[in-house]
Motif scaffolding. Sequence first.
Motif, PDB file in Angstrom:
ATOM      1  N   PHE A 331       0.788  -1.232   0.000  1.00  0.00           N
ATOM      2  CA  PHE A 331       0.000   0.000   0.000  1.00  0.00           C
ATOM      3  C   PHE A 331       0.820   1.282   0.000  1.00  0.00           C
ATOM      4  CE2 PHE A 331      -3.134  -3.069   1.451  1.00  0.00           C
ATOM      5  CZ  PHE A 331      -4.270  -2.656   0.791  1.00  0.00           C
ATOM      6  N   GLY A 332       2.135   1.177   0.077  1.00  0.00           N
ATOM      7  CA  GLY A 332       2.978   2.357   0.009  1.00  0.00           C
ATOM      8  C   GLY A 332       2.897   3.239   1.250  1.00  0.00           C
ATOM      9  N   ILE A 333       3.453   4.427   1.128  1.00  0.00           N
ATOM     10  CA  ILE A 333       3.477   5.390   2.229  1.00  0.00           C
ATOM     11  C   ILE A 333       2.063   5.767   2.663  1.00  0.00           C
ATOM     12  CG2 ILE A 333       4.209   7.698   2.953  1.00  0.00           C
ATOM     13  CD1 ILE A 333       6.479   5.653   2.679  1.00  0.00           C
ATOM     14  N   ILE A 334       1.137   5.814   1.702  1.00  0.00           N
ATOM     15  CA  ILE A 334      -0.258   6.127   2.028  1.00  0.00           C
ATOM     16  C   ILE A 334      -0.808   5.096   3.005  1.00  0.00           C
ATOM     17  CG2 ILE A 334      -2.604   6.291   1.094  1.00  0.00           C
ATOM     18  CD1 ILE A 334      -1.392   7.393  -1.477  1.00  0.00           C
ATOM     19  N   GLY A 335      -0.546   3.840   2.733  1.00  0.00           N
ATOM     20  CA  GLY A 335      -0.986   2.768   3.616  1.00  0.00           C
ATOM     21  C   GLY A 335      -0.327   2.837   4.984  1.00  0.00           C
ATOM     22  N   PHE A 336       0.953   3.228   4.992  1.00  0.00           N
ATOM     23  CA  PHE A 336       1.670   3.340   6.257  1.00  0.00           C
ATOM     24  C   PHE A 336       1.027   4.383   7.155  1.00  0.00           C
ATOM     25  CE2 PHE A 336       5.060   5.473   8.743  1.00  0.00           C
ATOM     26  CZ  PHE A 336       5.418   4.402   9.559  1.00  0.00           C
ATOM     27  N   PHE A 337       0.691   5.538   6.597  1.00  0.00           N
ATOM     28  CA  PHE A 337       0.059   6.585   7.405  1.00  0.00           C
ATOM     29  C   PHE A 337      -1.356   6.192   7.829  1.00  0.00           C
ATOM     30  CE2 PHE A 337       3.376   9.390   5.516  1.00  0.00           C
ATOM     31  CZ  PHE A 337       3.897   9.864   6.712  1.00  0.00           C
ATOM     32  N   TRP A 338      -2.043   5.431   6.980  1.00  0.00           N
ATOM     33  CA  TRP A 338      -3.361   4.931   7.392  1.00  0.00           C
ATOM     34  C   TRP A 338      -3.216   4.017   8.607  1.00  0.00           C
ATOM     35  CZ3 TRP A 338      -5.457   0.240   8.374  1.00  0.00           C
ATOM     36  CH2 TRP A 338      -6.842   0.226   8.628  1.00  0.00           C
ATOM     37  N   TYR A 339      -2.222   3.154   8.583  1.00  0.00           N
ATOM     38  CA  TYR A 339      -2.040   2.213   9.688  1.00  0.00           C
ATOM     39  C   TYR A 339      -1.680   2.945  10.979  1.00  0.00           C
ATOM     40  CZ  TYR A 339      -0.894  -2.151  12.048  1.00  0.00           C
ATOM     41  OH  TYR A 339      -0.885  -3.215  12.926  1.00  0.00           O
ATOM     42  N   LEU A 340      -0.845   3.986  10.863  1.00  0.00           N
ATOM     43  CA  LEU A 340      -0.532   4.803  12.040  1.00  0.00           C
ATOM     44  C   LEU A 340      -1.795   5.463  12.582  1.00  0.00           C
ATOM     45  CD1 LEU A 340       2.819   6.637  11.144  1.00  0.00           C
ATOM     46  CD2 LEU A 340       2.501   4.662  12.643  1.00  0.00           C
ATOM     47  N   ALA A 341      -2.655   5.937  11.675  1.00  0.00           N
ATOM     48  CA  ALA A 341      -3.912   6.566  12.093  1.00  0.00           C
ATOM     49  C   ALA A 341      -4.802   5.558  12.818  1.00  0.00           C
ATOM     50  CB  ALA A 341      -4.640   7.140  10.874  1.00  0.00           C
ATOM     51  N   PHE A 342      -4.821   4.332  12.326  1.00  0.00           N
ATOM     52  CA  PHE A 342      -5.593   3.267  12.977  1.00  0.00           C
ATOM     53  C   PHE A 342      -5.096   3.019  14.398  1.00  0.00           C
ATOM     54  CE2 PHE A 342      -4.762  -1.313  13.857  1.00  0.00           C
ATOM     55  CZ  PHE A 342      -6.002  -1.618  14.415  1.00  0.00           C
ATOM     56  N   LEU A 343      -3.782   2.886  14.570  1.00  0.00           N
ATOM     57  CA  LEU A 343      -3.222   2.647  15.903  1.00  0.00           C
ATOM     58  C   LEU A 343      -3.484   3.831  16.827  1.00  0.00           C
ATOM     59  CD1 LEU A 343       0.235   1.007  15.014  1.00  0.00           C
ATOM     60  CD2 LEU A 343      -1.767  -0.139  15.980  1.00  0.00           C
ATOM     61  N   TYR A 344      -3.302   5.044  16.300  1.00  0.00           N
ATOM     62  CA  TYR A 344      -3.489   6.244  17.117  1.00  0.00           C
ATOM     63  C   TYR A 344      -4.949   6.399  17.557  1.00  0.00           C
ATOM     64  CZ  TYR A 344      -4.355  11.131  18.213  1.00  0.00           C
ATOM     65  OH  TYR A 344      -4.796  12.281  18.819  1.00  0.00           O
TER      66      TYR A 344
END
Length: 414
Positions: A331-344
């Motif tokens: 998912f690239g960097i976009i996916g990475f930031f989505w996952y961080l948003a999920f954890l946060y």
Amino acid sequence: MKRILNTGILIIFLLELNFFYVWNNATLSVYNSKYQKILLVLITLILFELLLAFILKKYKTYIFGNLVISFVLIWVVEFIYSKLLYEQNFMQVIKASNSYLLILLYFIFVYYLSQKGVSEKFLHKILVVSTIILSFLFIIQWNLYHKFGIFLNIPFNVRFDELRITEGEGVINVGIVIAFALIFNKQVNKGLKIISILAAFIGLFELIFVQKTRLAIFCVLIGCFVVLLIKFHKNVKSLVLLTIILTLVVIASINSSYYKNYISSADSTGFSYTARQQEALFYLDQIKQHPLLSMGFIDPVKFDRSFQLVRGPQGYLFKSDVGIIGFVNTFGIIGFFWYLAFLYKTLKYLFVLWNSNLLNNYLELAGIWVFLFTSSFTLIIMDSQRIIALPVYLAILDGAVKRAYEKNLIKFNI
């Protein structure tokens, strides 16, 4: 509608559990396995369509609605990107990506839990009872393997010169943490507590002796330990006593042959360690070349370039072994930031429950969050084998926060 929903949810969990691996159907296995969730996704989309009018009407009440929909939109972008970039046909891209749409189960579970007479205990019972049944069957298969061979419909391998089954990595591991938390929840009735005790112990036995996955054991135990810390953080005596008991158990385990097997298998010169190094380097290099959307969805076809793009030059690399790296590779960097948003966002609402003095009623949510966070580096929740636990978790957390809000226990606006 409720009857249709009951039937749909029952079928969803039976498919996820592969009918407890006792039904050997070659055709079904093509469309329903830990790597392929096509049947599950079809049922999810049908139920989602049936509930769409209600979901749109009540959309603002879904606490994690924007999080889920944003991920589905990312999925759509990746789908188009993958179709154009690799010239795959429609079904190839679906085959490589369908399991991610199971996140839409969040809307279905929240709707179901909002019905009169239904609570999160429904999902608790499903996961805890499933943990008992799966663990029991896998332990029997593990114990009788040398005498009767394989009698369950499962893929398998060997570790420590014994049968190893990893099919329970999703449901069983999450089920252990939930069961352990329910044991210490005063609001849980006696019957469910007895079932939870059984699930925790038989699940841990299966995890250690049948799954034999080192990092999964670590993540589950850390999740359970956090449950104890939260439960007894104001009771120093109980916390000290439990720490002493756990220390004695660890000391006793150190002297066992199984502990020595685990230590020796973690040798940095072993294949498992070197393979993960190769996987991390290979998938990170691909991310560097395509950082924004990365590699997308690729159906690896043997003797084709697509196979090497997914499995590496030698053909034995797996994204599922390297957690967040594998997810970002897709998912690239976009996916990475989505996952961080999920954890946060999920952690934020755990603190909402903490500030409302309600977290003790939902210890499993804290334990599972820690399990999800620690397993992000290896057995990430976004993999097809484990992703169904994500909408279950979001739905239970959604209900817990709403209950706190309704009781005027939340001290700031959600």
